[in-house]
Scaffold this active site. Sequence first.
Site, PDB file in Angstrom:
ATOM      1  N   ARG A 199      -1.267 -24.732 -41.046  1.00 28.21           N
ATOM      2  CA  ARG A 199      -2.104 -24.765 -39.843  1.00 28.21           C
ATOM      3  C   ARG A 199      -2.587 -23.382 -39.397  1.00 28.21           C
ATOM      4  NH1 ARG A 199       1.706 -28.114 -35.994  1.00 28.21           N
ATOM      5  NH2 ARG A 199       3.267 -27.130 -37.330  1.00 28.21           N
TER       6      ARG A 199
ATOM      7  N   MET B 135      -3.880 -29.680 -47.030  1.00 26.58           N
ATOM      8  CA  MET B 135      -4.076 -30.293 -45.714  1.00 26.58           C
ATOM      9  C   MET B 135      -5.248 -31.251 -45.761  1.00 26.58           C
ATOM     10  SD  MET B 135      -3.458 -27.017 -43.208  1.00 26.58           S
ATOM     11  CE  MET B 135      -4.379 -25.849 -44.244  1.00 26.58           C
TER      12      MET B 135
ATOM     13  N   CYS C   7       4.317 -35.936 -46.369  1.00 27.60           N
ATOM     14  CA  CYS C   7       3.383 -36.346 -45.327  1.00 27.60           C
ATOM     15  C   CYS C   7       4.060 -37.338 -44.378  1.00 27.60           C
ATOM     16  CB  CYS C   7       2.133 -36.975 -45.926  1.00 27.60           C
ATOM     17  SG  CYS C   7       0.962 -37.541 -44.671  1.00 27.60           S
TER      18      CYS C   7
ATOM     19  N   ASN D 222       7.890 -23.522 -45.822  1.00 22.26           N
ATOM     20  CA  ASN D 222       6.698 -23.905 -45.070  1.00 22.26           C
ATOM     21  C   ASN D 222       7.119 -24.352 -43.667  1.00 22.26           C
ATOM     22  OD1 ASN D 222       4.729 -26.845 -44.907  1.00 22.26           O
ATOM     23  ND2 ASN D 222       3.909 -24.818 -44.586  1.00 22.26           N
ATOM     24  N   GLY D 223       6.321 -23.948 -42.671  1.00 18.73           N
ATOM     25  CA  GLY D 223       6.584 -24.390 -41.316  1.00 18.73           C
ATOM     26  C   GLY D 223       6.605 -23.254 -40.317  1.00 18.73           C
ATOM     27  N   ASP D 224       5.607 -23.213 -39.437  1.00 25.53           N
ATOM     28  CA  ASP D 224       5.564 -22.295 -38.292  1.00 25.53           C
ATOM     29  C   ASP D 224       5.257 -20.842 -38.624  1.00 25.53           C
ATOM     30  OD1 ASP D 224       6.123 -24.445 -36.685  1.00 25.53           O
ATOM     31  OD2 ASP D 224       8.242 -23.973 -36.435  1.00 25.53           O
TER      32      ASP D 224
ATOM     33  N   LYS E 247       6.239 -31.086 -52.967  1.00 25.28           N
ATOM     34  CA  LYS E 247       6.317 -30.638 -51.570  1.00 25.28           C
ATOM     35  C   LYS E 247       6.992 -31.748 -50.771  1.00 25.28           C
ATOM     36  CE  LYS E 247       3.718 -28.592 -47.781  1.00 25.28           C
ATOM     37  NZ  LYS E 247       3.897 -29.499 -46.634  1.00 25.28           N
TER      38      LYS E 247
ATOM     39  N   GLN F 158      -2.842 -32.240 -55.634  1.00 23.19           N
ATOM     40  CA  GLN F 158      -1.692 -32.956 -55.082  1.00 23.19           C
ATOM     41  C   GLN F 158      -1.976 -34.454 -55.005  1.00 23.19           C
ATOM     42  OE1 GLN F 158      -0.328 -33.176 -50.822  1.00 23.19           O
ATOM     43  NE2 GLN F 158       1.268 -31.776 -51.550  1.00 23.19           N
TER      44      GLN F 158
END
Length: 330
Positions: free
Chosen positions: A229, A19, A102, A204-206, A141, A72
């Site tokens: 996050r 991130m 991204c 990945n996600g939530d 990713k 990355q």
Amino acid sequence: MVKIGNIILPEFPLLLAPMEDVSDPPFRRLCKAHGADLMYSEFISSEGLIRDAIKSRMKLDIFDYERPVGIQIFGGDEEAMAMSSKIVSAVNPDLIDINFGCPVKKVVCKGAGAGVLKDVDLMIRLTQAVINSTHLPVTVKTRLGWDDNSINIDEVAERLQDIGVAALSIHARTRAQMYKGHSDWSHIARVKNNPRITMPIFGNGDIDSPEKALHYKNEYGIDGIMIGRAAIGYPWIFDEIKHYFKTGEHLPKPTVVDRVEAVRNHLTWAMEWKGERLGIVETRPHYTNYFKGIHSFKPYKQQLVTLDRPEELFAALNEIEEAYAGYEVV
């Protein structure tokens, strides 16, 4: 066990997502201490590395206590990606990851990040250039596709594996969604269940709770979960998920004392790494997340984001610790 090249990870590893302005060495060190199994640097511009940009070069800093750790990179030019791959290899991370996910406009407009999802042939050429320029495992990713009408993750996964990509992390949104709306993990499950796919697939996600992590693990059959996050200001998420997997029970929420200790460490390590002034300034955005949900905290936050000297900041943290002794965080 999950393998990426010669890297052996635990069964169902938890990964810290790369991130921007978050996943620096001080933050990664906290997440490692709280159970992250594999971490990545902030994403680094291939063009910036070649130009010897100071900010890009700083992002190459990795430390042995973090391992395994990946660096990355992103970019839209084959030659630049190849050259940056060689630069990255020289600092000896455990792997190189390529960002094709991204969604930010300034990255996409340069034909990089999620912008490459519009041109899978280019994605393959860029990835091949990196693979040909390093001895390290190369992972990717990415996202499901550019938008709902062009979800191409099935083709992307097969073609990346065919050229030697060692693992794939999939954010379960399209570029058009940015970070909004519902993430659809059914597409990730379809990739994982493809009999042609043998490389590890990470979702990945939530993921923001132990219950959701366990549900997604069981429902979608992926090899591991990447958390982004939900870890910002809350590195305890990794320990909590692992404990819940083993016991079906929740760890106690980190107390204000725990949070102060994390902030104290984060600030100390940031100053050691970046220097006193920069370490203080760049830690400021994190305070809101560390102390989220704590009542009547605004005056203390105002202090933390305005004080300029380490001794003043540590005194303020001691004061917070005393003021909230015994306070139960919900």
